[in-house]
Design a protein around this motif. Structure first.
Motif, mmCIF file in Angstrom:
data_model
loop_
_atom_site.group_PDB
_atom_site.id
_atom_site.type_symbol
_atom_site.label_atom_id
_atom_site.label_comp_id
_atom_site.label_asym_id
_atom_site.label_seq_id
_atom_site.Cartn_x
_atom_site.Cartn_y
_atom_site.Cartn_z
ATOM 1 N N SER A 95 0.815 -1.216 0.000
ATOM 2 C CA SER A 95 0.000 0.000 0.000
ATOM 3 C C SER A 95 0.848 1.265 0.000
ATOM 4 N N THR A 119 0.588 2.657 -4.077
ATOM 5 C CA THR A 119 -0.811 2.716 -4.523
ATOM 6 C C THR A 119 -1.678 3.493 -3.534
ATOM 7 N N LYS A 170 -1.436 7.017 -4.511
ATOM 8 C CA LYS A 170 -2.249 7.281 -5.703
ATOM 9 C C LYS A 170 -3.725 7.308 -5.362
ATOM 10 N N ASP A 171 -4.170 6.398 -4.467
ATOM 11 C CA ASP A 171 -5.582 6.361 -4.081
ATOM 12 C C ASP A 171 -6.001 7.630 -3.342
ATOM 13 N N ARG A 172 -5.116 8.194 -2.537
ATOM 14 C CA ARG A 172 -5.448 9.400 -1.764
ATOM 15 C C ARG A 172 -5.128 10.690 -2.528
ATOM 16 N N ASP A 173 -4.705 10.570 -3.758
ATOM 17 C CA ASP A 173 -4.338 11.713 -4.601
ATOM 18 C C ASP A 173 -3.215 12.556 -3.992
ATOM 19 N N SER A 189 3.505 -2.760 -5.443
ATOM 20 C CA SER A 189 2.737 -1.520 -5.327
ATOM 21 C C SER A 189 3.044 -0.567 -6.476
ATOM 22 N N ARG A 217 -2.432 -1.044 -10.162
ATOM 23 C CA ARG A 217 -3.275 0.137 -10.333
ATOM 24 C C ARG A 217 -3.884 0.596 -9.024
ATOM 25 N N THR A 218 -4.328 -0.365 -8.198
ATOM 26 C CA THR A 218 -5.000 -0.003 -6.951
ATOM 27 C C THR A 218 -4.378 -0.759 -5.784
ATOM 28 N N THR A 219 -4.697 -0.309 -4.584
ATOM 29 C CA THR A 219 -4.174 -0.956 -3.386
ATOM 30 C C THR A 219 -4.745 -2.357 -3.225
ATOM 31 N N LEU A 220 -5.987 -2.559 -3.605
ATOM 32 C CA LEU A 220 -6.599 -3.877 -3.495
ATOM 33 C C LEU A 220 -5.872 -4.884 -4.375
#
Length: 189
Positions: free
Chosen positions: A24, A27, A30-33, A107, A111-114
């Motif tokens: 995490s 990613t 990236k998820d939290r911008d 990571s 593309r995403t943390t999941l």
């Protein structure tokens, strides 16, 4: 036996914890911008990755304290050989550090943390002993069908045991040097 089992179990959990924390690292930014803000700082890519790696390791302090308490409790009772706790700690740092790098690498490519978390758990389980299933179905069973001797299986299983991180972490805190099972050099390979 308890110190060995707890060392292997906690070492395994620390390895998976470092891998998922590393998964995490990028990613999550990236998820939290916050990724754009992070890469616009004067830090180099290497400094960012090293910081993420140290964060993945230092986030496991409570588990490291727990393992240190297990070793201390065992040392008070005379269970592990005190000189063997140093290699156990070095191996633990190596395994956990490598799993953190694996998580960070995954990571960086996910593309995403999941997606990164799923990939890193699968890779971590495989590298921490899941390769035994592949070995059993691709090596041991075909060799058994060809009627190989039992010594071949024992030698192959010792090689795989020595490459299984939870086994190594559980084996290193020896009670004394006479308890080298299963890697006793006096045994016939």
């Amino acid at each position: 036996v308890w110190v060995r089992g707890a060392s292997g179990g906690l070492g395994f959990l620390m390895m998976l914890g470092a891998a998922t924390r590393g998964a995490s690292a990028i990613t999550g930014e990236k998820d939290r911008d916050t990724w754009t803000t992070l890469i616009s700082t004067p830090l180099s890519s290497w400094n960012i990755l090293i910081g993420k790696w140290w964060g993945a390791l230092l986030g496991l302090r409570s588990m490291a304290y727990m393992l240190a308490m297990v070793w201390l409790f065992g040392a008070v009772l005379g269970a592990p050989e005190p000189i063997m706790l140093l290699p156990a700690a070095l191996y633990l740092f190596t395994y956990v550090g490598c799993m953190a790098w694996l998580g960070i690498w995954i990571s960086c490519t996910a593309r995403t943390t999941l997606i990164a978390s799923i990939r890193v758990v699968m890779a971590g389980l495989f590298l921490s002993g899941g390769f035994w299933f592949v070995s059993i179905f691709c090596c041991f069973m075909p060799l058994g069908m060809l009627r190989f001797r039992g010594d071949t299986f024992e030698s192959l299983s010792l090689v795989l045991l020595s490459a299984t991180p939870p086994m190594v972490m559980g084996w290193l805190p020896l009670e004394d040097f006479s308890s080298l099972e299963p890697f006793d050099p006096r045994r016939r390979p």
